[in-house]
Design a protein around this motif. Structure first.
Motif, short mmCIF file in Angstrom:
data_model
loop_
_atom_site.label_atom_id
_atom_site.label_comp_id
_atom_site.label_asym_id
_atom_site.label_seq_id
_atom_site.Cartn_x
_atom_site.Cartn_y
_atom_site.Cartn_z
N PRO A 169 0.82 -1.21 0.00
CA PRO A 169 0.00 0.00 0.00
C PRO A 169 0.86 1.26 0.00
N TYR A 170 0.49 2.21 -0.82
CA TYR A 170 1.24 3.47 -0.91
C TYR A 170 1.15 4.23 0.41
N GLY A 171 2.30 4.66 0.91
CA GLY A 171 2.33 5.46 2.13
C GLY A 171 2.32 4.66 3.42
N MET A 172 2.38 3.33 3.33
CA MET A 172 2.36 2.51 4.54
C MET A 172 3.64 2.69 5.34
N ARG A 173 3.49 2.69 6.65
CA ARG A 173 4.63 2.67 7.57
C ARG A 173 4.48 1.45 8.48
N ALA A 174 5.60 0.86 8.81
CA ALA A 174 5.61 -0.30 9.71
C ALA A 174 6.45 0.05 10.92
#
Length: 308
Positions: A169-174
């Motif tokens: 997904p675009y812009g995902m952060r983990a």
């Protein structure tokens, strides 16, 4: 007379998070934390160097599993080097659920294949490393990058690993919270029951399907609703003090979902670009249970293993 240069190669491989909640042994995603593998052919003998994470515990002899996968690639390519020098530079924490072993094995296989003139296909490398690792959920994203759906299937030709890559997904952060203790995959798997209720199997099949749909369509609302699991996380909770509270703290701080990364003990929360105080909330929740951890904000890595 000028001597011929010694053949050598350096490979960069991303870490991975497996399962993504319900996709047990099926889903994996590459992350922007890396291991590096350097491999050289030498005139004689075998030497192994290790730097970084796990340097004090990783074997430096023929028992090194990366060296074993290197030899397997050479064997399948029909080559027999007179000597080898293997160097592992590890940034991925060992035995923490971030795919350190898969990254090292993939790096070794890709490096050996490069020195063999790329004799083997990516599929053959995937098969070799999965045989060593035991399952493809970390191996496939380490090799290909992105989010990868994998299955081990049986065909008329025998067993085969099937995998398909989808963009994260675009812009995902983990946001990962990495406890200071190790948790061996063997121990984490030992906590799982041999059988599960039919309703729990159906629960996970439906959620895994929806996680894939959410990723394909960049549907954040859906993703936040379906990263639930009944097949592995409830049984591993006793191995990780404070796990449920860390999940709750991450969600209250704004995370879409929080899950166990691979076999653990790392816990991972997913968020859009604004991560707010998620990392601190996870760290505080662990501390309330007497567990020290470090936190990192990572991004999905669209690229897999790469010769550099």
């Amino acid at each position: 007379m000028t001597e011929a240069p010694i053949p050598s190669v350096r490979v960069k491989v991303p870490g991975t998070t497996a399962n993504l909640g319900p996709g047990f042994d099926t889903l994996g995603m590459a992350l922007d934390i890396y291991n590096f593998v350097e491999l050289s052919e030498t005139s004689q003998g075998v030497t192994v160097e290790v730097e970084g994470e796990g340097a004090s515990s990783i074997p430096r002899n023929e028992s090194n599993i990366v060296l074993k996968v290197v030899r397997q690639v050479y064997q399948q390519a029909g080559k027999n080097p007179t000597g080898l020098h293997l160097k592992l530079i590890n940034e991925i924490p060992v035995a923490r659920g971030l795919g350190s072993s898969a990254a090292a094995l993939v790096g070794g296989a890709v490096a050996a294949n490069e020195l063999c003139g790329n004799f083997l296909s990516d599929q053959e490398i995937l098969e070799i490393v999965t045989e060593f690792e035991g399952h493809p959920d970390n191996v496939a994203p380490a090799l290909f990058g992105g989010v990868v759906v994998s299955a081990q299937v049986t065909t008329s030709k025998g067993k085969e690993v099937v995998s398909r890559k989808i963009p994260p997904p675009y812009g995902m952060r983990a946001i990962v919270a990495i406890p200071e203790f190790h948790l061996a995959t063997k121990k984490a798997r030992g906590a799982l029951p041999k059988e599960v209720p039919h309703r729990d199997a159906v629960f996970n099949v439906s959620r895994t399907s929806m996680v894939i749909m959410a990723i394909i369509h960049n549907d954040w609302d859906l993703l936040g609703k379906v990263m639930e699991d009944r097949l592995h996380q409830p049984y591993r909770m006793s191995l990780i003090p404070g796990m449920a509270d860390v999940f709750e703290a991450a969600r209250k701080a704004g995370a879409l979902a929080a899950v166990l990364s691979g076999a653990g003990p790392t816990l991972i929360a997913f968020s859009r670009e604004n991560t707010g105080g998620i990392a601190q909330a996870m760290e505080d929740a662990f501390a309330a249970h007497g567990v020290k951890c470090i936190t990192k904000e990572l991004k999905p890595c669209p690229m897999g293993a790469k010769v550099i």
